[in-house]
Motif scaffolding. Structure first.
Motif, PDB file in Angstrom:
ATOM      1  N   HIS A  34       0.828  -1.209   0.000  1.00  0.00           N
ATOM      2  CA  HIS A  34       0.000   0.000   0.000  1.00  0.00           C
ATOM      3  C   HIS A  34       0.868   1.267   0.000  1.00  0.00           C
ATOM      4  O   HIS A  34       0.522   2.263  -0.626  1.00  0.00           O
ATOM      5  N   LYS A  35       2.008   1.207   0.693  1.00  0.00           N
ATOM      6  CA  LYS A  35       2.907   2.372   0.703  1.00  0.00           C
ATOM      7  C   LYS A  35       3.630   2.506  -0.636  1.00  0.00           C
ATOM      8  O   LYS A  35       3.887   3.607  -1.095  1.00  0.00           O
ATOM      9  N   ARG A  36       3.959   1.391  -1.282  1.00  0.00           N
ATOM     10  CA  ARG A  36       4.572   1.445  -2.619  1.00  0.00           C
ATOM     11  C   ARG A  36       3.658   2.172  -3.597  1.00  0.00           C
ATOM     12  O   ARG A  36       4.107   3.002  -4.369  1.00  0.00           O
ATOM     13  N   ILE A  37       2.368   1.845  -3.521  1.00  0.00           N
ATOM     14  CA  ILE A  37       1.395   2.474  -4.426  1.00  0.00           C
ATOM     15  C   ILE A  37       1.331   3.978  -4.165  1.00  0.00           C
ATOM     16  O   ILE A  37       1.369   4.783  -5.102  1.00  0.00           O
ATOM     17  N   ARG A  38       1.267   4.380  -2.890  1.00  0.00           N
ATOM     18  CA  ARG A  38       1.235   5.813  -2.543  1.00  0.00           C
ATOM     19  C   ARG A  38       2.519   6.515  -2.985  1.00  0.00           C
ATOM     20  O   ARG A  38       2.490   7.641  -3.479  1.00  0.00           O
ATOM     21  N   THR A  39       3.651   5.847  -2.799  1.00  0.00           N
ATOM     22  CA  THR A  39       4.940   6.420  -3.189  1.00  0.00           C
ATOM     23  C   THR A  39       4.990   6.621  -4.703  1.00  0.00           C
ATOM     24  O   THR A  39       5.400   7.685  -5.177  1.00  0.00           O
ATOM     25  N   LEU A  40       4.561   5.628  -5.457  1.00  0.00           N
ATOM     26  CA  LEU A  40       4.549   5.759  -6.924  1.00  0.00           C
ATOM     27  C   LEU A  40       3.620   6.878  -7.375  1.00  0.00           C
ATOM     28  O   LEU A  40       3.945   7.624  -8.305  1.00  0.00           O
ATOM     29  N   GLU A  41       2.479   7.016  -6.732  1.00  0.00           N
ATOM     30  CA  GLU A  41       1.552   8.106  -7.068  1.00  0.00           C
ATOM     31  C   GLU A  41       2.214   9.457  -6.798  1.00  0.00           C
ATOM     32  O   GLU A  41       2.121  10.373  -7.614  1.00  0.00           O
ATOM     33  N   GLY A  42       2.884   9.582  -5.654  1.00  0.00           N
ATOM     34  CA  GLY A  42       3.576  10.826  -5.326  1.00  0.00           C
ATOM     35  C   GLY A  42       4.699  11.134  -6.300  1.00  0.00           C
ATOM     36  O   GLY A  42       4.907  12.287  -6.680  1.00  0.00           O
TER      37      GLY A  42
END
Length: 133
Positions: A34-42
């Protein structure tokens, strides 16, 4: 994007960039999905300027506009080199790939060059960049 082989290197690079005021985030096998997805979005939105990653981000990540890929350490597998540098210059766009190769990982150059079918141009950094900070 900056690539390193080990999770501890990724963490150390990201911490240094952040300490120097550069918006950076890390991505490795230790980062929950879930943090990987947020990081990629950022990163995709430009909120994160530098993504520091292990080879977990070398494949399957398609983000337009990545201008530079830096190999802080050369990968042990030549195929990973191709996947790393493929994050820039996508779909006809131009991009820059810079690789650091010290004594410890210079042995990785010949297999990469063999896979590429050409020699990689090597340059020594200017003396002023080699001074301790």
């Amino acid at each position: 994007m900056v690539f390193a082989n080990r999770k501890d290197e990724v963490r150390r690079i990201e911490e240094r960039l952040t300490k120097d005021g550069i918006s950076a985030a890390q991505m490795s096998g230790d980062v929950p999905q879930h943090k990987r997805i947020r990081t990629l979005e950022g990163f995709r939105e430009g909120k994160i300027r530098v993504l520091v990653a292990t080879d977990v981000a070398g494949r399957g990540i398609h983000i337009d506009g990545i201008s530079h890929v830096i190999n802080f350490t050369l990968p042990e597998d030549p195929d990973d080199y191709v996947h790393r540098i493929g994050r820039t210059g996508r779909a006809g766009a131009s991009g820059t790939s810079i690789s650091c190769a010290g004594e410890d990982d210079a042995f990785a150059l010949p297999p990469i060059e063999e896979l590429l079918g050409r020699k990689i141009t090597c340059e020594m950094p200017p003396a002023e960049l080699l001074k301790p900070v």
